[in-house]
Write a protein that holds these residues in place. Sequence first.
Motif, PDB file in Angstrom:
ATOM      1  N   GLN A 128      32.462  -3.529  67.841  1.00  0.00           N
ATOM      2  CA  GLN A 128      33.304  -4.678  68.161  1.00  0.00           C
ATOM      3  C   GLN A 128      34.680  -4.501  67.529  1.00  0.00           C
ATOM      4  N   ASN A 129      35.712  -4.857  68.297  1.00  0.00           N
ATOM      5  CA  ASN A 129      37.072  -4.806  67.784  1.00  0.00           C
ATOM      6  C   ASN A 129      37.901  -5.879  68.478  1.00  0.00           C
ATOM      7  N   PHE A 130      39.024  -6.182  67.933  1.00  0.00           N
ATOM      8  CA  PHE A 130      39.883  -7.283  68.396  1.00  0.00           C
ATOM      9  C   PHE A 130      40.181  -7.156  69.895  1.00  0.00           C
ATOM     10  N   GLU A 131      39.808  -8.199  70.650  1.00  0.00           N
ATOM     11  CA  GLU A 131      40.082  -8.319  72.083  1.00  0.00           C
ATOM     12  C   GLU A 131      39.471  -7.197  72.917  1.00  0.00           C
ATOM     13  N   ALA A 132      38.581  -6.393  72.344  1.00  0.00           N
ATOM     14  CA  ALA A 132      37.960  -5.296  73.089  1.00  0.00           C
ATOM     15  C   ALA A 132      36.598  -5.717  73.619  1.00  0.00           C
ATOM     16  N   GLU A 133      36.221  -5.160  74.750  1.00  0.00           N
ATOM     17  CA  GLU A 133      34.872  -5.387  75.269  1.00  0.00           C
ATOM     18  C   GLU A 133      33.874  -4.669  74.367  1.00  0.00           C
ATOM     19  N   ASP A 134      32.780  -5.363  74.011  1.00  0.00           N
ATOM     20  CA  ASP A 134      31.770  -4.756  73.144  1.00  0.00           C
ATOM     21  C   ASP A 134      31.183  -3.514  73.797  1.00  0.00           C
ATOM     22  N   GLN A 135      30.942  -2.485  72.979  1.00  0.00           N
ATOM     23  CA  GLN A 135      30.340  -1.245  73.468  1.00  0.00           C
ATOM     24  C   GLN A 135      29.108  -0.907  72.622  1.00  0.00           C
ATOM     25  N   TYR A 136      28.153  -0.284  73.259  1.00  0.00           N
ATOM     26  CA  TYR A 136      26.860  -0.049  72.611  1.00  0.00           C
ATOM     27  C   TYR A 136      26.936   0.971  71.475  1.00  0.00           C
ATOM     28  N   PHE A 137      26.345   0.583  70.344  1.00  0.00           N
ATOM     29  CA  PHE A 137      26.017   1.510  69.266  1.00  0.00           C
ATOM     30  C   PHE A 137      24.580   1.989  69.453  1.00  0.00           C
ATOM     31  N   GLU A 138      23.666   1.031  69.724  1.00  0.00           N
ATOM     32  CA  GLU A 138      22.283   1.350  70.090  1.00  0.00           C
ATOM     33  C   GLU A 138      21.751   0.254  70.993  1.00  0.00           C
ATOM     34  N   ARG A 139      20.747   0.637  71.827  1.00  0.00           N
ATOM     35  CA  ARG A 139      20.077  -0.336  72.676  1.00  0.00           C
ATOM     36  C   ARG A 139      18.668   0.153  72.970  1.00  0.00           C
ATOM     37  N   TRP A 140      17.692  -0.785  72.990  1.00  0.00           N
ATOM     38  CA  TRP A 140      16.345  -0.488  73.444  1.00  0.00           C
ATOM     39  C   TRP A 140      15.645  -1.789  73.826  1.00  0.00           C
ATOM     40  N   SER A 141      14.682  -1.693  74.735  1.00  0.00           N
ATOM     41  CA  SER A 141      13.988  -2.874  75.259  1.00  0.00           C
ATOM     42  C   SER A 141      12.529  -2.844  74.810  1.00  0.00           C
ATOM     43  N   PRO A 142      12.128  -3.727  73.906  1.00  0.00           N
ATOM     44  CA  PRO A 142      10.726  -3.738  73.462  1.00  0.00           C
ATOM     45  C   PRO A 142       9.769  -4.284  74.499  1.00  0.00           C
ATOM     46  N   GLY A 143      10.250  -5.050  75.494  1.00  0.00           N
ATOM     47  CA  GLY A 143       9.379  -5.586  76.525  1.00  0.00           C
ATOM     48  C   GLY A 143       8.508  -6.725  76.021  1.00  0.00           C
ATOM     49  N   THR A 144       7.696  -7.251  76.908  1.00  0.00           N
ATOM     50  CA  THR A 144       6.776  -8.344  76.598  1.00  0.00           C
ATOM     51  C   THR A 144       5.358  -7.807  76.507  1.00  0.00           C
ATOM     52  N   SER A 145       4.641  -8.166  75.443  1.00  0.00           N
ATOM     53  CA  SER A 145       3.281  -7.688  75.229  1.00  0.00           C
ATOM     54  C   SER A 145       2.300  -8.849  75.302  1.00  0.00           C
ATOM     55  N   ILE A 146       1.161  -8.589  75.927  1.00  0.00           N
ATOM     56  CA  ILE A 146       0.071  -9.550  76.003  1.00  0.00           C
ATOM     57  C   ILE A 146      -1.137  -8.942  75.306  1.00  0.00           C
ATOM     58  N   GLY A 147      -1.656  -9.648  74.325  1.00  0.00           N
ATOM     59  CA  GLY A 147      -2.758  -9.112  73.536  1.00  0.00           C
ATOM     60  C   GLY A 147      -3.969 -10.019  73.562  1.00  0.00           C
ATOM     61  N   VAL A 148      -5.139  -9.399  73.519  1.00  0.00           N
ATOM     62  CA  VAL A 148      -6.408 -10.112  73.434  1.00  0.00           C
ATOM     63  C   VAL A 148      -7.213  -9.503  72.298  1.00  0.00           C
ATOM     64  N   GLY A 149      -7.738 -10.358  71.425  1.00  0.00           N
ATOM     65  CA  GLY A 149      -8.524  -9.877  70.298  1.00  0.00           C
ATOM     66  C   GLY A 149      -9.825 -10.634  70.163  1.00  0.00           C
ATOM     67  N   ILE A 150     -10.834  -9.943  69.649  1.00  0.00           N
ATOM     68  CA  ILE A 150     -12.140 -10.542  69.406  1.00  0.00           C
ATOM     69  C   ILE A 150     -12.551 -10.221  67.980  1.00  0.00           C
ATOM     70  N   SER A 151     -13.028 -11.224  67.260  1.00  0.00           N
ATOM     71  CA  SER A 151     -13.554 -11.016  65.910  1.00  0.00           C
ATOM     72  C   SER A 151     -14.932 -11.653  65.818  1.00  0.00           C
ATOM     73  N   TYR A 152     -15.778 -11.038  65.000  1.00  0.00           N
ATOM     74  CA  TYR A 152     -17.133 -11.564  64.839  1.00  0.00           C
ATOM     75  C   TYR A 152     -17.524 -11.480  63.375  1.00  0.00           C
ATOM     76  N   SER A 153     -18.033 -12.574  62.864  1.00  0.00           N
ATOM     77  CA  SER A 153     -18.485 -12.638  61.483  1.00  0.00           C
ATOM     78  C   SER A 153     -20.008 -12.687  61.466  1.00  0.00           C
ATOM     79  N   PHE A 154     -20.608 -11.701  60.825  1.00  0.00           N
ATOM     80  CA  PHE A 154     -22.065 -11.641  60.748  1.00  0.00           C
ATOM     81  C   PHE A 154     -22.590 -12.499  59.597  1.00  0.00           C
TER      82      PHE A 154
END
Length: 992
Positions: free
Chosen positions: A966-992
Amino acid sequence: MRNFKTISLIIVGLVLSGFYVKAQQGTVRGTVIEDASGEPMFGVTVAVDGTTKGAVSDFEGTFNLKLDPGTYNLMVSFISYKAINITGVTIASGEITTLGTIRMKEDVETLEDVIVVTAEVIKNNEAALLTVKRKSANLLDGISAANFAKIGDSDAGAAIKRVTGVSVEGGKYVYVRGLGDRYTKTMLNTVDIPGLDPDRNSLQIDIFPTNLIQNMIVLKSAVAEMPADFTGGVVNIETKDFPEERILDVSFGVSYNPNMHFNNEFLEYDGGDTDWLGFDDGTRDLPAGAATGVPLPDEDSEQAVFDFNNSLNPNFAANTTTSLLDYNLGLTYGDQISVGIDNNLGFILSGTYRSTYQHFDDRLFGEYQIASPSDEFDLVTAVTRDGVESARNILLGGLAGLAFKTKQSKYKFTTMRLQNGQSKAGQFFIVDDPEERAAGKSGFSATNDVLTYDQRSLTNYFLGGEHSLKNNLFLVDWRLALTNSELEQPDIREAAFTLDQGRATLSAGQAGLPFRSWRFLDEDNYVAKVDFTYSPQVFQRDSKIKAGASFVYKERDYALLNYNMLFSGSQPTWTGNPNEIMQDQNIFPRFDDGDGAGGLYFQAEILPPNSNAYNSSVQNASGYVSAEFSPLNKLKAVVGLRMENYVQKHTGRSQEAASIIRSRARADEITVEEAAFIVRDGDLPESDQVLIEDEVLNELGLFPSLNLIYNLKETHNLRLGYSRTIARPTFKELSFAQIIDPISDRIYNGGLLPVEGEWDGNLTTTDINNFDLRYEIFPRRGELISASLFYKTFDRPIELVRLYSAQTNNEFQTRNVGNGRVYGFELEFRKKLDFLIPSLNNWGINGNLTLTESQIDMFSNELEARREFLKEGEDFEDTREMAGQAPYVINAGITYENIDNGLDAGIFYNVQGPTLLVVGGSLFPDVFTEPFHSLNFNLNKRFGESLGVNLSVSNVLNDVREQFFQNFEAEDQYFERWSPGTSIGVGISYSF
């Protein structure tokens, strides 16, 4: 002999009959705390109504009572406190009945009053962390194991961001009150542990699975008994040790992310047979003898050169495959047994395994410069690297704990091992100076393959004891810990083909020749500490006097070995496939171009002594004294003074000094070790850049602290605090190391390395003053409303700065910058919604907001560098914001909990404001992180006492991680970029 046999049979019979009787009995357990303070109560009587049977609570407030099967009423009593009659306590044969936490209220005037509750109410009542928070001497927040299941987080990095004012960068590094990881300290069982990343100050917290953790507490203001090297907060991770009842829990979970899983463009490369366990089996090992030298043409035989290079893995290309689902497995087993009358032996065994896939098809790294003309505002493109990056991450963890407890003592031993391995592959397209305007660039395009493997391990041994004397009047707490952390990055490989009119070439002057590297880090951490607490009556009120001492010794060995590919003679014609590079016919001396033997070979980038290797050690001897007392009826004061004698030593050298040492060794025909002493003690300009067990820090510091708590009402507190703390450079920062990141092609320089005209190499500590003011209200149990103001001053803070003079490379360095200040406001609330409609008693809202304003007084060299590229209309100030300090942090959540049907759910939001990441200057603009809006949903449902099901959705908004120039009056430019996405998780636990 006959008598002996008879006596033996009698003893065996009595023992067996005793076991038989015990097998028919059940056990009831619980913990008694004082309602007002949240502290455990010693000597409370728990009696069976209508009988003489009973038990007495120990120094931790716990009791253990064995009874025949049946239903009982229990009377809990203690002098000057209201008695509690617990009805309907059911005891089953051989089973454990836990009553959880019993809170006793003081009532001097009406001792005859008895509070009657049912066992079920007591059983479901958690020990309220808010009570401890309300009465604690310093500002703290936290999260307990009871909440981990509710929010569904599998690791500490995900769980800790639920705490007020806490955010987590990259899922690993904790920020408290928006301050970067440099100002946050992570401890395990209140003792120091080393980090696993040489590029960071704090520990990567995501390596701790939540099923190994009892609780996590974040301390936000200093007290004398805690280390002085923190400012934002101390995160203490307490591992499980003493289960109230037998535990045998198994869990399994899977997670699906459309961006990551079942993707047939996932990148990988062939590794070792044990990659699935989180460590390399030796497939990537450095060849024998390579650390001290490799066979070279004109120095060694042609066969020796070929044999060495042919022994290296020839694979330089990433391959495509199909990724699978993320999954995790967990197993925990624990119990406690009675040993004698009042003693208990507890044990816990816990293990976890986690496999995750990451795939970013939009991975981007950028380098941009400020245009020279003052009327041109857009940034100039220097280099862009965009492409695909994939990684598979394995975490294997285990914990074994043993605890022995008597009425007045507790001994605890735990050992924990965490093993983490990550195989990563990337394919990028490089464009260098596309507009032919960037300074220091030559202009080209290239394809680039990068293969890396990181294996991290942490092994911790902990032994501690707590002892109560004279009914908790005196307490002694001692702890010993040994922790070893290791990082190995074996055989990092990178190959880039420069593209010239459709033809692929290997060019040293443009995209660079292929290279390989090995990185090693081994750090040992020894801690011994003891704390004494005396609880007398002062001003006829309860008070505490504390004193203690600790000694910490750390030692790190680090080495980075780079090997560059060279060619003898001309190069073959390449197709652009990196795997063809090291085919047999291309390795020296496998072809003759008319000028003699030709072919490729690897050469060590740096010969001994290696400027990218060092040994560092720290000795920190500390002691403290503090007093907690109430000079007035509603006022509590905590005054403390801590002393730390911190000595850090370093053995290392710069590249220039290493070259002089090698020349001196050859000239005098002596070893490089002998030459190093001669150069260090000489009068050359580089002599100061040779350190051999030299002290780079030696400070005796005094750190006072004062905390005042005024109890306006029973549920209202006003807090005022002051403390002096410190931030110290890390081992890597106090070194001459120059380390390249193969993925981003960025170079890090140690803070001891002088840079002409920019930096003198004198990196030192940061002294910090902290002021806190907080008003907090606890309307009802489990509810909180608080508002805080804080102010901090920083003397010579340490920040990551872009090297102004390095225009051909992307180089960075940590340096001391000008003095700084941080102003902040913090608001937190936790409230049930039944105040709106009674039927909403199962619903709750919680949130916290942290707002900060930071300022750094820039040094003259930074001011001059920024003036050099000022734009028309740009106002120039001599202050800027502080690196690593977020302007705001927001956490919010809506929760639903119904104990009767075993259902709880919540939706949680977290965001951290735009934060200065890298300090620019001269040709280079500043780098800022963009806010990441994290919205997560979690639902848990229990079926009976044993089966639990979890559903979670993370990053519901599908936001993208971004960092911008970022700089004065300049359009922002990428230093880094990545997309983690959306995660759907299902878990099962059992206590004996």
